[in-house]
Enzyme design. Sequence first.
Site, PDB file in Angstrom:
ATOM      1  CG  HIS A  84      10.768  -7.550   6.732  1.00 26.30           C
ATOM      2  ND1 HIS A  84       9.892  -7.227   7.746  1.00 26.30           N
ATOM      3  CD2 HIS A  84      10.946  -6.408   6.037  1.00 26.30           C
ATOM      4  CE1 HIS A  84       9.564  -5.951   7.656  1.00 26.30           C
ATOM      5  NE2 HIS A  84      10.189  -5.422   6.636  1.00 26.30           N
ATOM      6  CG  ASP A 220       9.254  -9.092  10.619  1.00 27.91           C
ATOM      7  OD1 ASP A 220      10.487  -9.263  10.526  1.00 27.91           O
ATOM      8  OD2 ASP A 220       8.552  -8.712   9.670  1.00 27.91           O
ATOM      9  CB  SER A 631      10.686  -2.419   8.264  1.00 29.21           C
ATOM     10  OG  SER A 631       9.483  -2.834   7.715  1.00 29.21           O
TER      11      SER A 631
HETATM   12  N1  ARG Z   1       4.718  -5.785   4.562  1.00 36.07           N
HETATM   13  C1  ARG Z   1       5.958  -5.597   5.260  1.00 36.07           C
HETATM   14  C2  ARG Z   1       6.797  -4.564   4.527  1.00 36.07           C
HETATM   15  O1  ARG Z   1       6.315  -3.900   3.665  1.00 36.07           O
HETATM   16  C3  ARG Z   1       6.677  -6.886   5.448  1.00 36.07           C
HETATM   17  C4  ARG Z   1       7.322  -7.442   4.236  1.00 36.07           C
HETATM   18  C5  ARG Z   1       8.113  -8.708   4.460  1.00 36.07           C
HETATM   19  N2  ARG Z   1       7.249  -9.884   4.571  1.00 36.07           N
HETATM   20  C6  ARG Z   1       6.772 -10.584   3.509  1.00 36.07           C
HETATM   21  N3  ARG Z   1       5.974 -11.582   3.746  1.00 36.07           N
HETATM   22  N4  ARG Z   1       7.051 -10.292   2.278  1.00 36.07           N
HETATM   23  O2  ARG Z   1       7.980  -4.570   4.431  1.00 36.07           O
HETATM   24  N1  GLU Z   2       7.224  -3.608   6.119  1.00 36.98           N
HETATM   25  C1  GLU Z   2       7.502  -2.254   5.782  1.00 36.98           C
HETATM   26  C2  GLU Z   2       8.999  -1.955   5.623  1.00 36.98           C
HETATM   27  O1  GLU Z   2       9.786  -2.758   5.320  1.00 36.98           O
HETATM   28  C3  GLU Z   2       6.944  -1.382   6.835  1.00 36.98           C
HETATM   29  C4  GLU Z   2       5.513  -1.432   6.712  1.00 36.98           C
HETATM   30  C5  GLU Z   2       4.995  -0.202   6.094  1.00 36.98           C
HETATM   31  O2  GLU Z   2       5.098   0.018   4.879  1.00 36.98           O
HETATM   32  O3  GLU Z   2       4.482   0.572   6.918  1.00 36.98           O
HETATM   33  O4  GLU Z   2       9.443  -0.856   5.675  1.00 36.98           O
END
Ligand code: ARG
Ligand code: GLU
Length: 712
Positions: A84, A220, A631
Amino acid sequence: MKQKLLFASLISVLSFSAIAGEGMWLPFLLSQNEAALRKSGLRLTAKDLYDANQASLKDAVVHFGGFCTGEVVSHQGLIFTNHHCGYDAIQEHSSVNNDLLTYGFWAKNLAEEKPNPGLFVDFIRYMEDVTPLILQNIPSKLTDTEKALAIKSNIQSLIQQRESLRDLEYSVKPIYYGMQYILVASERYSDVRLVGAPPSYIGKFGSDTDNWVWPRHTGDFSVFRVYASPQGKPSAYHAENVPLHIAHPLKISISGAEENDFTMVYGFPGRTEEYLPAAGVSQAVDWLNPLRIGVRKRLLSTWDSAMRVSPEMKIAYASKYASSANAYKKWIGVNIGIKRTGALQAIAKEEAAVVHLGYEFAQNVKSINAAYEAANPLMASRELYAEVVLRGWELAGLASQLKGLTEEKVASAEFAAFLQDFYKNYNPTLDRRALQKTLAYWLVEAPHGWPSLQVPPLEKTQASALACMDGFLAHPKTSLSLYQKDPSAWWKEAQADPVMLWMTEYQSWAQTTLSTPLKPFLETISNGLPLYMRGLMQAGEGKDFYPDANSTLRLASGKVLAYSPADGVEYTTHTTLDGMMAKYIPGDYEFDIHLPLRALYAQKDFGPYAMPNGQMPVCFIASNHTSGGNSGSPAFNARGELIGINFDRVWEGTMSDYYFDERICRNVMVDIRYVLFIIDKLGGASHLIHEMELVQGHSGRTFVAPKKASKE
Ligand code: ARG
Ligand code: GLU
C-alpha cells in the site's frame, strides 16, 4: 480455571516491564533504555541500533517518500516496503494491457526496473538534542508570539550553520510540546525504482473488509531499489545511475518468531497524542469521531453501491474509497478500544495526579479543560463542515484546490495533469447522490441529535449546494474540452462557476462562525499543554516518557503476543496460508485468489520458507507501539535480523495513538518468510533472493540456498 486466571494476572503484573510494548523511542537516546531492552530479550547494544559514526541498524531504515518506512535488504540498494506504500507507483506503471496492480510485476534485471519521478527515500545520518541551542537567548518576558518567532529564527540559523558544515538535509522538530528540540540530518535519494510487487490478490488480500483487522492474511509488501550517481551520490533519475551501494544491509531470518519472542520495529510514526488531558481525548472520541463516522458512513455506502454494480466506477473510485474507508474504520476502532479499556478513566487519573502537584498545575488543568469544553461544539461543527464539504464533496474539493491558483499556474503542464486526473476518476452523478446523503446528515440529522452544533441554514444551503451540480465544472467532458482548447477561457468559466462562488460564501461562513470564535480556546489549550506535559513528567517521576510521534525515526519494542479482542475470544499470534485459503471466495472483489498461488499451495511447494510444522506463515502480531507512517517498517528479532514488515494495527488497539494498553494494542506484520516465498516461488525472482543474506537458527548462521549448494 480461577486459579489459572489468578496466576496469569500475577505474571502480567510481575513481568510488566518485560512485556510492556508502550513507547516509541528516539534512537539516539536509546542508551537510557538499553538495560530494559536487554532484559526483555534484546541481544544487541544501543550502539548496534543507533550510532552516528559507526555502522548501525539505523543505516538500513529509510523514510519512504515521506509517508512510509522502508528497509534496505541488499548491498545493491534493494528495499522492502508495503504494497500500500508502493501502490501509487505500481498504479502509475499500470494500464489495461499491462496491469501490474492486478497481476504483479517482477523486473528480471536492472534494466527492467521502473523509475518513479517524485519518489524519494531519506537516510538518517544523525539526530541530536539541540534544545539549548534553540531555547538560548530567549528572554522569559516575551509574549507567546514573540517567543515563537525567536525560536523560529534560532532554528533557521542553526540549520544554516549545519548546512555550511556538511551537505545534508536538516530539520529541527519540537518534542514534548516544545520543551525540547531535536535536529535530524538526513540524505535524500530521489531515484527510486520499482523492482517488484505481488499481484493485488496477495498484496491487498482482504482489502477494506480485513483492513485494521486480525486475523489477517495480506501479503502487504513491494520491492524497490535506490539508485545513485556513478559516484554514489544522490541524484535525480538518470539512465547512467547505478544501484546505491549499502555497506550493511539487513540480514533476513528465515526462522521466524514465536509467541513471547522479543521483537522491535524501527520506523517513522507520523503523529500521536499520548499526553492529552482527558478532555482532549474525549473531544476526539465523544465529539469528533461520531460525526466523522456519521458522514463517512453515508459517503462510503453511496460510493460502494455504485462500485459494486459498475466495473468502471470500481476502478475510478478504488483509491478514494480505500483511503476514506481507512480513516473511517480506524475511528470506529479507536472509540471501541477507548471504551473497552477504560482509557478515559485511566487518563483522568493521570490528570488528577498533575492537579495534585500544586496550584499552578491545577489552574492550568482547569483552564485547559474549560477551553476544551467551550471549544467542543465549535470543533465538532467545523469538523462536520470539513468532512461533508472539503473531504466528502468532490466538486467542492476541486473548487478549494482552484482557489489559490493563478491563470499562469492553470496553464501549466502540472495543472493539466491534475485536472485530467481529477476528471478521470470523477462521476458527477455519484458525487451528487453522495452530497444529498451527507447534506441531510450535516443539516438535519446531526444537529438534531446535537443541539449545540452550528450549521448554516438548511433550505438555502441545500438548494445552493445541489445547484452547483448543474454548473460547468460538474460536466467533465465540457470542462476538459474547453480546457484543452483554451486554458484561459476555461479559467474564466471556472472562476464564475457556482461551486466557486458557493465555496467563497461558505468558507467565509466557517471562518466567522467557527474558526474565529475557536481561536482563543485553541490558544489556551496549546499554551497550556507544555505545562501539563511537565506536570505529567513530575507526577510520574521515575517513569520514562517517550515523545509523541512526529515523523522522526523511532524504535518500538515488544513481544510476539496473543490478545483477547472481546470477552470470551482469544486471538493467536500467527496466520497461515491455510487460513488465507479458507477465506478464498472465487471471483470476489476482496477475497479472490488466482491460480498460481492456489497451485503452489496445493503442491505445498514452500521451499525453505515454511514453519517447522510445514505450514506457510502469512502474518503475525506483536505488542510494538506503532502508528501511521510505520507502514513498511522492518520488524526485527532480538539479534536485529529482519523477521517481518509492519503494515497495520489491530482494530481494537488503534486507540494507541492516544493511550497504549498492552492488553489489546498490537501491530500487524507480514511474515518475512511469506515475502520471500512469494518473491521466489510465485514471482520466480530468485535472483533477488540471491542478493539478500538469509540467516537461520538462534545463532543466526548464514542460510545457503539449496540451488546454490547443489551447483557446487
Ligand atoms: N490500515 C493500514 C494503514 O493505515 C492499511 C491501509 C491500506 N489498506 C486499505 N485496505 N486501505 O495504512
Ligand atoms: N497502515 C498504516 C500506515 O500506512 C500503519 C498502521 C498504523 O496506523 O499503525 O502507516
